[in-house]
Write a protein that holds these residues in place. Structure first.
Motif, PDB file in Angstrom:
ATOM      1  N   ALA A  59     -14.961  13.596 -14.775  1.00 24.19           N
ATOM      2  CA  ALA A  59     -14.165  14.666 -15.385  1.00 24.19           C
ATOM      3  C   ALA A  59     -12.868  14.157 -16.001  1.00 24.19           C
ATOM      4  O   ALA A  59     -12.438  14.664 -17.042  1.00 24.19           O
ATOM      5  CB  ALA A  59     -13.842  15.727 -14.330  1.00 24.19           C
ATOM      6  N   MET A  60     -12.248  13.152 -15.393  1.00 23.38           N
ATOM      7  CA  MET A  60     -10.912  12.736 -15.826  1.00 23.38           C
ATOM      8  C   MET A  60     -10.884  11.489 -16.694  1.00 23.38           C
ATOM      9  O   MET A  60     -10.076  11.387 -17.607  1.00 23.38           O
ATOM     10  CB  MET A  60     -10.025  12.452 -14.604  1.00 23.38           C
ATOM     11  N   ILE A  61     -11.717  10.526 -16.402  1.00 23.59           N
ATOM     12  CA  ILE A  61     -11.586   9.209 -17.029  1.00 23.59           C
ATOM     13  C   ILE A  61     -12.412   9.109 -18.304  1.00 23.59           C
ATOM     14  O   ILE A  61     -11.955   8.564 -19.304  1.00 23.59           O
ATOM     15  CB  ILE A  61     -11.944   8.079 -16.047  1.00 23.59           C
ATOM     16  N   GLY A  62     -13.629   9.591 -18.276  1.00 24.14           N
ATOM     17  CA  GLY A  62     -14.411   9.674 -19.504  1.00 24.14           C
ATOM     18  C   GLY A  62     -15.077   8.392 -19.972  1.00 24.14           C
ATOM     19  O   GLY A  62     -15.609   8.362 -21.075  1.00 24.14           O
ATOM     20  N   VAL A  63     -15.036   7.325 -19.200  1.00 28.08           N
ATOM     21  CA  VAL A  63     -15.781   6.104 -19.520  1.00 28.08           C
ATOM     22  C   VAL A  63     -16.640   5.753 -18.317  1.00 28.08           C
ATOM     23  O   VAL A  63     -16.356   6.160 -17.195  1.00 28.08           O
ATOM     24  CB  VAL A  63     -14.862   4.904 -19.888  1.00 28.08           C
ATOM     25  N   GLU A  64     -17.684   5.021 -18.569  1.00 28.92           N
ATOM     26  CA  GLU A  64     -18.595   4.606 -17.502  1.00 28.92           C
ATOM     27  C   GLU A  64     -17.812   3.850 -16.421  1.00 28.92           C
ATOM     28  O   GLU A  64     -17.113   2.881 -16.715  1.00 28.92           O
ATOM     29  CB  GLU A  64     -19.700   3.725 -18.090  1.00 28.92           C
ATOM     30  N   ALA A  65     -17.927   4.288 -15.186  1.00 33.51           N
ATOM     31  CA  ALA A  65     -17.177   3.679 -14.082  1.00 33.51           C
ATOM     32  C   ALA A  65     -17.496   2.199 -13.915  1.00 33.51           C
ATOM     33  O   ALA A  65     -16.625   1.406 -13.561  1.00 33.51           O
ATOM     34  CB  ALA A  65     -17.449   4.427 -12.778  1.00 33.51           C
ATOM     35  N   SER A  66     -18.740   1.805 -14.215  1.00 30.67           N
ATOM     36  CA  SER A  66     -19.110   0.396 -14.031  1.00 30.67           C
ATOM     37  C   SER A  66     -18.317  -0.532 -14.952  1.00 30.67           C
ATOM     38  O   SER A  66     -18.156  -1.715 -14.658  1.00 30.67           O
ATOM     39  CB  SER A  66     -20.610   0.201 -14.244  1.00 30.67           C
ATOM     40  N   SER A  67     -17.787   0.001 -16.053  1.00 27.98           N
ATOM     41  CA  SER A  67     -17.003  -0.836 -16.960  1.00 27.98           C
ATOM     42  C   SER A  67     -15.610  -1.144 -16.419  1.00 27.98           C
ATOM     43  O   SER A  67     -14.920  -2.020 -16.937  1.00 27.98           O
ATOM     44  CB  SER A  67     -16.899  -0.182 -18.338  1.00 27.98           C
ATOM     45  N   LEU A  68     -15.199  -0.434 -15.374  1.00 27.87           N
ATOM     46  CA  LEU A  68     -13.869  -0.651 -14.803  1.00 27.87           C
ATOM     47  C   LEU A  68     -13.914  -1.014 -13.317  1.00 27.87           C
ATOM     48  O   LEU A  68     -12.911  -0.880 -12.616  1.00 27.87           O
ATOM     49  CB  LEU A  68     -12.985   0.575 -15.030  1.00 27.87           C
ATOM     50  N   VAL A  69     -15.075  -1.492 -12.848  1.00 28.30           N
ATOM     51  CA  VAL A  69     -15.152  -1.973 -11.466  1.00 28.30           C
ATOM     52  C   VAL A  69     -14.222  -3.174 -11.334  1.00 28.30           C
ATOM     53  O   VAL A  69     -14.211  -4.065 -12.181  1.00 28.30           O
ATOM     54  CB  VAL A  69     -16.605  -2.349 -11.091  1.00 28.30           C
ATOM     55  N   ASN A  70     -13.422  -3.176 -10.287  1.00 23.15           N
ATOM     56  CA  ASN A  70     -12.468  -4.264 -10.021  1.00 23.15           C
ATOM     57  C   ASN A  70     -11.521  -4.495 -11.202  1.00 23.15           C
ATOM     58  O   ASN A  70     -11.215  -5.625 -11.561  1.00 23.15           O
ATOM     59  CB  ASN A  70     -13.196  -5.565  -9.669  1.00 23.15           C
ATOM     60  N   ARG A  71     -11.031  -3.417 -11.796  1.00 29.45           N
ATOM     61  CA  ARG A  71     -10.114  -3.504 -12.922  1.00 29.45           C
ATOM     62  C   ARG A  71      -9.005  -2.462 -12.778  1.00 29.45           C
ATOM     63  O   ARG A  71      -9.173  -1.442 -12.126  1.00 29.45           O
ATOM     64  CB  ARG A  71     -10.837  -3.259 -14.260  1.00 29.45           C
ATOM     65  N   VAL A  72      -7.892  -2.721 -13.463  1.00 30.38           N
ATOM     66  CA  VAL A  72      -6.754  -1.798 -13.511  1.00 30.38           C
ATOM     67  C   VAL A  72      -6.540  -1.393 -14.963  1.00 30.38           C
ATOM     68  O   VAL A  72      -6.622  -2.236 -15.860  1.00 30.38           O
ATOM     69  CB  VAL A  72      -5.466  -2.467 -12.981  1.00 30.38           C
ATOM     70  N   VAL A  73      -6.262  -0.119 -15.191  1.00 35.63           N
ATOM     71  CA  VAL A  73      -6.008   0.402 -16.525  1.00 35.63           C
ATOM     72  C   VAL A  73      -4.675   1.146 -16.517  1.00 35.63           C
ATOM     73  O   VAL A  73      -4.373   1.883 -15.566  1.00 35.63           O
ATOM     74  CB  VAL A  73      -7.126   1.385 -16.952  1.00 35.63           C
ATOM     75  N   ASP A  74      -3.905   0.978 -17.558  1.00 39.33           N
ATOM     76  CA  ASP A  74      -2.660   1.715 -17.739  1.00 39.33           C
ATOM     77  C   ASP A  74      -3.012   3.207 -17.872  1.00 39.33           C
ATOM     78  O   ASP A  74      -3.731   3.599 -18.799  1.00 39.33           O
ATOM     79  CB  ASP A  74      -1.959   1.197 -18.991  1.00 39.33           C
ATOM     80  N   ALA A  75      -2.517   4.025 -16.972  1.00 39.95           N
ATOM     81  CA  ALA A  75      -2.850   5.457 -16.996  1.00 39.95           C
ATOM     82  C   ALA A  75      -2.310   6.168 -18.228  1.00 39.95           C
ATOM     83  O   ALA A  75      -2.852   7.195 -18.632  1.00 39.95           O
ATOM     84  CB  ALA A  75      -2.347   6.139 -15.722  1.00 39.95           C
ATOM     85  N   THR A  76      -1.279   5.615 -18.861  1.00 42.40           N
ATOM     86  CA  THR A  76      -0.772   6.267 -20.076  1.00 42.40           C
ATOM     87  C   THR A  76      -1.777   6.162 -21.215  1.00 42.40           C
ATOM     88  O   THR A  76      -1.769   6.999 -22.112  1.00 42.40           O
ATOM     89  CB  THR A  76       0.590   5.682 -20.524  1.00 42.40           C
ATOM     90  N   GLU A  77      -2.649   5.157 -21.176  1.00 43.20           N
ATOM     91  CA  GLU A  77      -3.692   5.044 -22.199  1.00 43.20           C
ATOM     92  C   GLU A  77      -4.759   6.117 -22.021  1.00 43.20           C
ATOM     93  O   GLU A  77      -5.433   6.497 -22.978  1.00 43.20           O
ATOM     94  CB  GLU A  77      -4.336   3.663 -22.150  1.00 43.20           C
ATOM     95  N   LEU A  78      -4.923   6.605 -20.820  1.00 39.96           N
ATOM     96  CA  LEU A  78      -5.922   7.641 -20.534  1.00 39.96           C
ATOM     97  C   LEU A  78      -5.351   9.046 -20.655  1.00 39.96           C
ATOM     98  O   LEU A  78      -6.025   9.952 -21.135  1.00 39.96           O
ATOM     99  CB  LEU A  78      -6.482   7.445 -19.116  1.00 39.96           C
ATOM    100  N   PHE A  79      -4.119   9.245 -20.186  1.00 43.23           N
ATOM    101  CA  PHE A  79      -3.545  10.586 -20.087  1.00 43.23           C
ATOM    102  C   PHE A  79      -2.344  10.823 -20.986  1.00 43.23           C
ATOM    103  O   PHE A  79      -1.865  11.945 -21.076  1.00 43.23           O
ATOM    104  CB  PHE A  79      -3.137  10.871 -18.634  1.00 43.23           C
TER     105      PHE A  79
END
Length: 158
Positions: free
Chosen positions: A100-120
């Motif tokens: 509902a919130m992230i919108g990309v396949e979870a497997s693409s971000l396993v063991n990864r960190v993403v800047d939340a400002t890029e998402l929200f």
């Protein structure tokens, strides 16, 4: 003597399909190091500036911004934060919450960190962080997320 504090709040029924729990953490001192278990994705707000560095089980090491999403993890990871006291509010994101919130396949971000400002968006994250900093206690911080949910039905969390 300086003490660390950690409070957990189980997500209320209105968001429990998307958020597993909330947590509020404070560690005084010049730096913080910890080992975390494998787990669900996380959305974290570092309410004191400084970011963090995560080292994941697959050998990946990434610097995190003050507002970040950690994808699902496959093993123990280490976090190292410098820059003074660490004050964090975060939440565990369930698989349904991720969808509902992230919108990309979870497997693409396993063991990864993403800047939340890029998402929200920067403005939204700055506003949420300001409200969290102003909150009197952990319960009030949870209400910041719940109010955000009521005001913006297209997103489940801050």
């Amino acid at each position: 003597m300086l003490f660390r504090s950690l409070e957990f709040v189980v997500a209320p029924a209105c968001v429990a399909d998307h958020i597993s729990l909330y947590y509020h953490f404070h560690a005084p001192g010049p730096c913080f190091k910890d080992t975390e278990r494998a787990g669900l994705a996380q959305l974290r707000f570092r309410l004191t500036s400084g970011g963090a560095i995560y080292s994941f089980a697959d050998g990946t090491e990434q610097k995190a911004t003050d507002y970040h999403v950690i994808g699902p993890t496959t093993g123990a990871s280490q976090v190292h934060a410098e820059g003074g006291s660490v004050h964090v509010f975060g939440m565990g994101i369930t698989p349904a919450g991720w969808a509902a919130m992230i919108g990309v396949e979870a497997s693409s971000l396993v063991n990864r960190v993403v800047d939340a400002t890029e998402l929200f968006g920067r403005e939204r994250m700055d506003a949420a962080a300001a409200a969290l900093r102003a909150a009197a206690d952990t319960g009030a911080m949870v209400e910041v997320d719940r109010e955000s949910t009521r005001l913006n039905s297209s997103h489940v969390a801050l």
